[in-house]
Design an enzyme around this catalytic site. Structure first.
Site, PDB file in Angstrom:
ATOM      1  N   ASN A   1      53.720  19.656  -2.926  1.00  0.00           N
ATOM      2  CA  ASN A   1      53.971  21.200  -3.094  1.00  0.00           C
ATOM      3  C   ASN A   1      53.472  22.213  -2.183  1.00  0.00           C
ATOM      4  O   ASN A   1      54.247  23.266  -2.311  1.00  0.00           O
ATOM      5  CB  ASN A   1      52.779  21.462  -4.507  1.00  0.00           C
ATOM      6  CG  ASN A   1      51.536  21.279  -4.024  1.00  0.00           C
ATOM      7  OD1 ASN A   1      51.157  20.544  -3.068  1.00  0.00           O
ATOM      8  ND2 ASN A   1      50.634  21.758  -4.820  1.00  0.00           N
TER       9      ASN A   1
ATOM     10  N   GLU B   1      40.877  16.408  -1.667  1.00  0.00           N
ATOM     11  CA  GLU B   1      41.175  17.791  -2.187  1.00  0.00           C
ATOM     12  C   GLU B   1      42.160  17.508  -3.525  1.00  0.00           C
ATOM     13  O   GLU B   1      43.147  16.929  -3.191  1.00  0.00           O
ATOM     14  CB  GLU B   1      42.298  18.386  -1.173  1.00  0.00           C
ATOM     15  CG  GLU B   1      41.428  18.945   0.141  1.00  0.00           C
ATOM     16  CD  GLU B   1      40.388  19.886  -0.371  1.00  0.00           C
ATOM     17  OE1 GLU B   1      40.485  20.696  -1.358  1.00  0.00           O
ATOM     18  OE2 GLU B   1      39.535  20.313   0.508  1.00  0.00           O
TER      19      GLU B   1
ATOM     20  N   PRO C   1      53.139  11.669   4.177  1.00  0.00           N
ATOM     21  CA  PRO C   1      53.446  12.748   3.275  1.00  0.00           C
ATOM     22  C   PRO C   1      54.148  12.197   2.155  1.00  0.00           C
ATOM     23  O   PRO C   1      54.354  10.987   1.951  1.00  0.00           O
ATOM     24  CB  PRO C   1      54.787  13.565   4.184  1.00  0.00           C
ATOM     25  CG  PRO C   1      55.332  12.378   5.009  1.00  0.00           C
ATOM     26  CD  PRO C   1      54.251  11.456   5.341  1.00  0.00           C
TER      27      PRO C   1
ATOM     28  N   GLU D   1      38.624  21.934   3.311  1.00  0.00           N
ATOM     29  CA  GLU D   1      39.384  22.053   4.532  1.00  0.00           C
ATOM     30  C   GLU D   1      39.470  23.577   4.893  1.00  0.00           C
ATOM     31  O   GLU D   1      39.153  24.501   4.018  1.00  0.00           O
ATOM     32  CB  GLU D   1      40.742  21.557   3.949  1.00  0.00           C
ATOM     33  CG  GLU D   1      40.857  20.292   3.911  1.00  0.00           C
ATOM     34  CD  GLU D   1      42.042  19.658   3.583  1.00  0.00           C
ATOM     35  OE1 GLU D   1      43.063  20.397   3.069  1.00  0.00           O
ATOM     36  OE2 GLU D   1      42.614  18.432   4.022  1.00  0.00           O
TER      37      GLU D   1
HETATM   38  P1  NAP Z   1      49.979  12.623  -6.162  1.00  0.00           P
HETATM   39  O1  NAP Z   1      50.866  11.847  -7.188  1.00  0.00           O
HETATM   40  O2  NAP Z   1      48.397  12.057  -6.156  1.00  0.00           O
HETATM   41  O3  NAP Z   1      50.388  12.167  -4.541  1.00  0.00           O
HETATM   42  C1  NAP Z   1      49.815  12.627  -3.540  1.00  0.00           C
HETATM   43  C2  NAP Z   1      50.012  11.585  -2.502  1.00  0.00           C
HETATM   44  O4  NAP Z   1      49.492  10.530  -2.572  1.00  0.00           O
HETATM   45  C3  NAP Z   1      51.620  11.455  -1.902  1.00  0.00           C
HETATM   46  O5  NAP Z   1      51.685  11.180  -0.634  1.00  0.00           O
HETATM   47  C4  NAP Z   1      51.783  10.160  -2.816  1.00  0.00           C
HETATM   48  O6  NAP Z   1      52.769   9.451  -2.343  1.00  0.00           O
HETATM   49  C5  NAP Z   1      50.544   9.345  -2.434  1.00  0.00           C
HETATM   50  N1  NAP Z   1      50.039   8.551  -3.111  1.00  0.00           N
HETATM   51  C6  NAP Z   1      50.432   8.199  -4.716  1.00  0.00           C
HETATM   52  N2  NAP Z   1      49.932   7.119  -5.242  1.00  0.00           N
HETATM   53  C7  NAP Z   1      49.231   6.556  -4.206  1.00  0.00           C
HETATM   54  C8  NAP Z   1      48.467   5.360  -3.921  1.00  0.00           C
HETATM   55  N3  NAP Z   1      48.163   4.353  -5.099  1.00  0.00           N
HETATM   56  N4  NAP Z   1      47.626   4.946  -2.719  1.00  0.00           N
HETATM   57  C9  NAP Z   1      48.063   5.977  -1.783  1.00  0.00           C
HETATM   58  N5  NAP Z   1      48.504   6.941  -2.057  1.00  0.00           N
HETATM   59  C10 NAP Z   1      49.372   7.396  -3.206  1.00  0.00           C
HETATM   60  O7  NAP Z   1      50.136  14.101  -6.104  1.00  0.00           O
HETATM   61  P2  NAP Z   1      51.123  15.183  -6.053  1.00  0.00           P
HETATM   62  O8  NAP Z   1      52.240  14.928  -7.341  1.00  0.00           O
HETATM   63  O9  NAP Z   1      52.161  14.652  -5.057  1.00  0.00           O
HETATM   64  O10 NAP Z   1      50.606  16.520  -5.903  1.00  0.00           O
HETATM   65  C11 NAP Z   1      50.272  17.339  -6.981  1.00  0.00           C
HETATM   66  C12 NAP Z   1      48.820  17.025  -7.189  1.00  0.00           C
HETATM   67  O11 NAP Z   1      48.124  17.462  -6.061  1.00  0.00           O
HETATM   68  C13 NAP Z   1      48.082  17.896  -8.226  1.00  0.00           C
HETATM   69  O12 NAP Z   1      47.089  17.310  -8.978  1.00  0.00           O
HETATM   70  C14 NAP Z   1      47.323  19.300  -7.328  1.00  0.00           C
HETATM   71  O13 NAP Z   1      46.426  19.821  -7.983  1.00  0.00           O
HETATM   72  C15 NAP Z   1      47.046  18.405  -6.296  1.00  0.00           C
HETATM   73  N6  NAP Z   1      46.899  19.326  -5.107  1.00  0.00           N
HETATM   74  C16 NAP Z   1      45.504  19.504  -4.680  1.00  0.00           C
HETATM   75  C17 NAP Z   1      45.359  20.294  -3.713  1.00  0.00           C
HETATM   76  C18 NAP Z   1      44.055  20.765  -3.013  1.00  0.00           C
HETATM   77  O14 NAP Z   1      43.643  21.221  -2.050  1.00  0.00           O
HETATM   78  N7  NAP Z   1      42.847  20.435  -3.995  1.00  0.00           N
HETATM   79  C19 NAP Z   1      46.346  20.891  -3.011  1.00  0.00           C
HETATM   80  C20 NAP Z   1      47.803  20.730  -3.485  1.00  0.00           C
HETATM   81  C21 NAP Z   1      47.939  19.598  -4.526  1.00  0.00           C
HETATM   82  P3  NAP Z   1      54.089   9.240  -3.112  1.00  0.00           P
HETATM   83  O15 NAP Z   1      54.691  10.571  -2.968  1.00  0.00           O
HETATM   84  O16 NAP Z   1      54.910   8.141  -2.013  1.00  0.00           O
HETATM   85  O17 NAP Z   1      54.091   8.754  -4.367  1.00  0.00           O
END
Ligand code: NAP
Length: 490
Positions: free
Chosen positions: A164, A263, A188, A471
């Site tokens: 995002n 995060e 990423p 962070e």
């Molecule tokens: P996500 O599905 O959890 O993926 C985040 C990252 O983790 C991606 O690089 C993904 O790789 C990787 N990943 C997925 N499964 C994994 C596994 N089993 N082992 C290791 N890495 C893995 O989240 P998203 O859909 O990209 O992002 C949205 C989420 O992020 C929302 O919940 C949002 O609230 C949260 N977020 C939090 C913050 C904060 O600062 N708190 C900031 C921004 C976003 P792939 O893309 O290759 O699957």
């Protein structure tokens, strides 16, 4: 070819394949393919990036290990100057980077420009922090010795980021890690890897030595990152993403007792009291809800509005949301770009249908458009019951649900009725009340009469299941350092 030679930075002329040269390991590009990067506005493939194997992940850790000693002993001033050059180069290339982000993520160009500025600022802030890393010196209470505490770089860090904010989520980790003297491997998100690879080129141009920052992409993040986390040379995991994946990674990291910064997801309440300045609350609501078309962890997910102002706030919000132009992010007229994937639109649609089935009413939007691209219209729902699934789940889209409250206790109870605790927004003209409510709301970050909470100089992070650690600010660099205590005789 350098980034600067890719001109002009318009959606049609940007050659995305230029950013898909390969995995970036030890300062070299290792070619490959296997991960198509899709423009969510057109559903066209922009470029294909490599799908790293476990062996390549180990190569990346090898490169980070080979560069580690040289980087941790590089004088802080020199590290700071390199970071400042990263900041400068990012701002020089703001249009190109913003266009790239907009293409692969879909966000409106104005949001993408804002992201580049925000992302670059982490380099400036941590350039300033790199030369101010302190320690401690005390006489032990017993008087028997002195206590010296040295802050050392924690070691090789694995960084995992979401789609995002393809630039900012990476620089929010890389800048403090490098300032502290750590080398890193960044993984990423598969949806938006081009920005990470574009920035890898830029870091090299700024003088970041080979191996200090490595970038890999994979379709199998579980096993590939587990290979790195189980490598005894890796000492840190910094993850930004969903709470579900965060839980999985914490379990994996437990095997090697790895230091973790997490995060995770959010479910931000946006509380509006009767005495709020209505226009200010509406301005704040638009920023808190619609920055990034709602695809932000800090996005207002629940509008909790007091009886006396509820109807006026709902009408004002519906008017503003209806006026937003939906379209491809790279069209300068667009205010609300597409969602990241079809799956994301499916989820929003399901949540809206569920809320309507439980008694919510649509004031604007709510109808999924036909045609190409992963679009969903800005939507306002009123009379949403707390039993709706969207009261507990991240909507991650341009949908604003309104809930009603009568008194302060009710507002606080509604706000805290979630497993998350990242950001919260409070609007009241009574500062005393605002601060009192801020004290009662369970969140790591509170925006009081503001719609924007993120600031590179402030600690960003959540409580409850929104994460561990912070962070940004002076706190962000501490996540990449370990205190070493030396007891010394007089
Ligand atoms: P996500 O599905 O959890 O993926 C985040 C990252 O983790 C991606 O690089 C993904 O790789 C990787 N990943 C997925 N499964 C994994 C596994 N089993 N082992 C290791 N890495 C893995 O989240 P998203 O859909 O990209 O992002 C949205 C989420 O992020 C929302 O919940 C949002 O609230 C949260 N977020 C939090 C913050 C904060 O600062 N708190 C900031 C921004 C976003 P792939 O893309 O290759 O699957």
């Amino acid at each position: 070819m350098t980034l600067a030679s890719v001109l002009p930075p318009t959606a049609n002329s940007l050659d995305c394949s230029h950013y898909a040269k390969g995995l970036y390991i030890g300062g070299q590009w290792i070619g490959g393919s296997g991960i198509p990067v899709v423009d969510p506005s057109t559903e066209q493939v922009l470029a294909e990036v490599p799908d790293a194997s476990e062996a390549q992940a180990t190569l990346a850790v090898d490169a980070a290990a080979a560069a580690a000693q040289g980087w941790r002993t590089t004088p802080p001033r020199q590290r700071a100057e390199i970071l400042l050059r990263c900041h400068k180069l990012m701002l020089e290339r703001i249009e190109e980077l913003a266009t790239l982000i907009s293409l692969e993520n879909g966000k409106a160009l104005s949001d993408a420009r804002g992201e580049v500025t925000y992302a670059a600022e982490f380099f400036r802030w941590y350039a300033e922090e790199a030369v101010r890393i302190g320690g401690e010196y005390r006489v032990a209470p017993s008087g028997s010795n002195r206590i010296l505490v040295d802050m050392e770089p924690i070691g090789i860090a694995v960084l995992i980021t979401p789609w995002n904010f393809p630039a900012a989520m990476a620089t929010r980790k890389i800048a403090p890690a490098l300032a502290a003297g750590c080398t890193v491997v960044l993984k990423p998100a598969s949806e938006t890897p081009l920005t990470a690879y574009a920035l890898a080129d830029l870091y090299a141009e700024a003088g970041v030595p080979a191996g200090v920052v490595n970038v890999i992409t994979t379709t199998r993040p579980g096993p590939v990152t587990a290979t790195m986390l189980n490598d005894a040379r890796v000492r840190k995991l910094s993850f930004t993403g969903s709470t579900g994946v965060g839980r999985t990674l914490l379990t994996e990291a437990a095997k090697t007792v790895l230091s973790c910064s997490m995060e995770l997801g959010g479910n931000a309440p946006f509380i509006v009291f009767d005495d709020a300045d209505l226009e200010a609350a509406l301005d704040g609501a638009m920023v808190a809800k619609m920055r990034n078309a709602g695809e932000a962890c800090t996005a207002a997910n629940r509008f909790i509005v007091q009886d006396g102002i509820y109807d006026r706030f709902a009408e004002g919000l519906a008017n503003r949301m209806a006026a937003l132009r939906v379209g491809p992010g790279t069209d300068p007229a667009t205010a609300c770009g597409p969602m990241i994937t079809k799956k994301a639109v499916d989820k929003i649609d399901t949540l809206v249908t569920d809320a309507l089935g439980k008694g919510a009413r649509i004031l604007v939007g709510g109808e999924r458009p036909e045609g190409t691209g992963f679009f969903y219209p800005p939507t306002v729902l009123v009379d949403v019951p707390p039993s709706a699934a969207m009261a507990q789940e991240e909507i991650f889209g341009p949908v604003a649900p309104l809930y009603r409250f009568t008194n302060e206790d009710e507002a606080v109870a509604l706000a805290n009725d979630t497993e998350y605790g990242l950001a919260a927004y409070i609007f009241t003209q009574d500062l005393k009340r605002g601060l009192a409510i801020a004290g009662k709301v369970e969140a790591g970050m509170i925006a009081l009469n503001r719609g924007l909470v993120s600031d590179p100089a402030a600690p960003f992070g959540g409580v409850k299941q929104s994460g561990l650690g912070r962070e940004g600010g002076i706190h962000g660099i501490a996540e990449f350092m370990e205190p070493k205590y030396i007891a010394t005789a007089f």
